[in-house]
Design an enzyme around this catalytic site. Structure first.
Site, PDB file in Angstrom:
ATOM      1  N   LYS A 110       0.823  -1.210   0.000  1.00 16.17           N
ATOM      2  CA  LYS A 110       0.000   0.000   0.000  1.00 16.17           C
ATOM      3  C   LYS A 110       0.862   1.267   0.000  1.00 16.17           C
ATOM      4  O   LYS A 110       0.427   2.318  -0.458  1.00 16.17           O
ATOM      5  CB  LYS A 110      -0.946   0.017   1.209  1.00 16.17           C
TER       6      LYS A 110
HETATM    7  C1  LIG Z   1      -4.382  -4.854   0.361  1.00 16.42           C
HETATM    8  C2  LIG Z   1      -3.592  -6.104   0.341  1.00 16.42           C
HETATM    9  C3  LIG Z   1      -3.868  -7.121  -0.592  1.00 16.42           C
HETATM   10  C4  LIG Z   1      -5.019  -7.032  -1.552  1.00 16.42           C
HETATM   11  O1  LIG Z   1      -4.850  -5.997  -2.498  1.00 16.42           O
HETATM   12  P1  LIG Z   1      -6.090  -5.472  -3.337  1.00 16.42           P
HETATM   13  O2  LIG Z   1      -5.582  -4.327  -4.121  1.00 16.42           O
HETATM   14  O3  LIG Z   1      -7.120  -5.070  -2.318  1.00 16.42           O
HETATM   15  O4  LIG Z   1      -6.560  -6.600  -4.160  1.00 16.42           O
HETATM   16  C5  LIG Z   1      -3.043  -8.227  -0.607  1.00 16.42           C
HETATM   17  N1  LIG Z   1      -2.016  -8.358   0.261  1.00 16.42           N
HETATM   18  C6  LIG Z   1      -1.727  -7.407   1.166  1.00 16.42           C
HETATM   19  C7  LIG Z   1      -0.596  -7.629   2.099  1.00 16.42           C
HETATM   20  C8  LIG Z   1      -2.506  -6.244   1.236  1.00 16.42           C
HETATM   21  O5  LIG Z   1      -2.214  -5.301   2.142  1.00 16.42           O
END
Ligand SMILES: *Cc1c(COP(=O)(O)O)cnc(C)c1O
Length: 491
Positions: A110
């Site tokens: 993120k």
């Molecule tokens: C948010 C997240 C995901 C999923 O990503 P999306 O964009 O919501 O599909 C997978 N793994 C981790 C560690 C995340 O923080």
């Protein structure tokens, strides 16, 4: 480049306006009118740095930002706060490449978008002469919350409010959020799951009376979730970069296809890979990996999206999601930009908890391949990878790896494959430590230390000292009370 809503309203925005607004007035998501082609030839991308590729990609979409503005955004975001010199290392383990997206401040992917979103947002506010304070509402399944808090802390003229599912995130994730400092930060646990948080936040966005009430206070709502186009577009860059890295390593030749595996929850990260493909990166299959909440696996295999099912709390909590927001954007593109059709599907989802797409959209879904891993399979994959290759995966990445193995076994496809590695193993230390055979303790922080002693893998700087940091946010809310909490936070 203009942005329009997936639900068909005629109203268009430029990128800066779309970033500020977050979600369209008709409840749809902003999408670019067309997906631009890469601004360079594949043979010229090999030597480019992450920052150069990020600039080129974002510039192709956000044409109303000047080059100087975007340069400042990119340089401010992708700097020393990343613990890897090349920002996104690509590591081969076994027969597959891991694109390590978790070397930012909060140790999950993120950070890739949320370290630049505050720059894109404040630049947009200047460009659009926005005189209101921007209030960022964020629903999180664990990782977005902390990354958004870190990005927006003490950014002038913003407030950041985060809602996470109480008991639905890992101990490390929770502690990262509840210890957040900063004058403009607000964090609430809610009695409910991520879908409740996201639905509650979307409801607030669509409440025009509340928007008026906030306007009187000089405030305007926006989003740091992947519904914001300012989240999605920066994520496209790392898939373009992955291709450049594979060329540089000599793993592929110019024009060769690659497969991309993405552990998926809200469908944002994999949609970014789809955009990279549409821009001209040669991609064979986009492989969508789910945990037990496998609504996307079923959808991609049948064309029927059905949330009438049990919800599971798993050890990959950031993927414990049944209503995948960004899927709406893919459907819009696959429908040939048919907003009315998407509006009807989303209405069916709200009313009947399901929808089925038409045959031509089903055909479009064949670019994807989907499967899932349960917790036992996930843990086994972590253990196997560590034993055989000395490589440590977090639980989410392990879901991706297990699905990659399924794909290979089922299809025999030998295409060079990249797995999006979405978090540091230390964020989910309990499961990871147990999976590689360590005895685990009740206290997750003890397991973090044990995991480090055993593997020698560096603990991300952002996770150090969490254990003793002061907890500043303690409130737990009923899921009906989100609006009141926002009101209180802004007093
Ligand atoms: C948010 C997240 C995901 C999923 O990503 P999306 O964009 O919501 O599909 C997978 N793994 C981790 C560690 C995340 O923080």
């Amino acid at each position: 480049m203009k942005y329009r809503s997936t639900r068909g309203s005629k109203d268009t925005k430029n990128a800066a306006q779309a970033v500020i607004q977050g979600i369209a007035q008709d409840k749809g998501l902003f999408v670019p009118e067309s997906i631009p082609q890469l601004p360079f030839a594949l043979e010229d991308m090999k030597e480019k740095t992450y920052q150069e590729i990020a600039f080129d990609v974002i510039r192709s979409f956000f044409t109303d930002y000047t080059e100087a503005e975007l340069q400042e955004c990119v340089n401010g975001a992708y700097d020393k706060k990343f613990e890897a010199a090349d920002i996104v290392p690509m590591v081969k383990a076994g027969d597959v490449y891991f694109l390590e997206l978790y070397h930012g401040k909060t140790a999950a992917f993120k950070d890739m978008a949320l370290s630049i979103l505050p720059y894109l947002m404040t630049t947009a506010m200047k460009k659009e002469k926005e005189d209101k304070k921007i209030v960022i509402l964020t629903a999180t399944s664990g990782d977005t919350g902390k990354a958004a808090l870190e990005g927006f802390t003490d950014v002038p003229n913003t407030e950041i409010i985060v809602f996470y599912p109480n008991e639905g995130v890992s101990q490390v994730q929770e502690r990262q959020m509840t210890t957040q400092e900063g004058e403009n930060t607000h964090v609430f646990a809610i009695r409910g799951n991520f879908d409740d948080a996201q639905t509650g936040v979307k409801k607030i966005f669509n409440d025009s009376d509340f928007a008026e009430e906030l306007a009187k206070l000089g405030c305007k709502l926006s989003s740091a979730n992947s519904i914001n186009i300012g989240r999605l577009i920066p994520q496209v860059a790392y898939y373009v970069y992955a291709y450049a890295k594979l060329l540089e390593k000599g793993a592929i030749g110019i024009g060769d296809k690659i497969n991309i595996v993405v552990p998926t929850g809200n469908f944002g990260n994999i949609l970014a890979a789809y955009y990279a493909k549409e821009m001209g990166i040669p991609v064979g299959k986009l492989i969508c990996a789910s945990n037990e909440n496998k609504v996307l696996t079923d959808f991609i295999n049948t064309g029927i999206y059905d949330v009438k099912r049990d919800f599971y709390l798993t050890n990959s909590p950031s993927m414990d999601i049944l209503i995948s927001s960004n899927l709406e954007r893919l459907l819009y593109h696959l429908s040939g930009d048919n907003g009315a059709e998407i509006a009807a599907l989303m209405e069916s989802l709200e009313k009947n908890k399901q929808y089925e797409v038409n045959d031509s959209m089903k055909k479009g879904l064949s670019e994807f391949w989907a499967c899932y891993a349960n917790m036992d399979e996930t843990n086994a994959a972590i253990g196997r990878m560590y034993r055989e290759n000395g490589y440590l995966m977090d639980t989410h990445t392990a879901v991706g790896y297990k699905v990659y193995e399924d794909y290979r076994n089922e299809t025999g496809d030998q295409t060079v494959t990249v797995i999006a590695s979405t978090a540091s193993a230390y964020k989910f230390a309990d499961s990871v430590a147990a999976s590689i055979g360590l005895d685990i303790e009740q206290d997750g922080f003890v397991n973090v230390r044990a995991l480090h002693e055993k593997t020698g893998v560096k603990i991300p700087a952002g996770l150090k000292g969490l254990e003793t940091k002061k907890i500043r946010h303690k409130e737990v809310l009923d899921k009906e009370d989100l609006k009141a909490a926002v009101r209180d936070a802004l007093k």
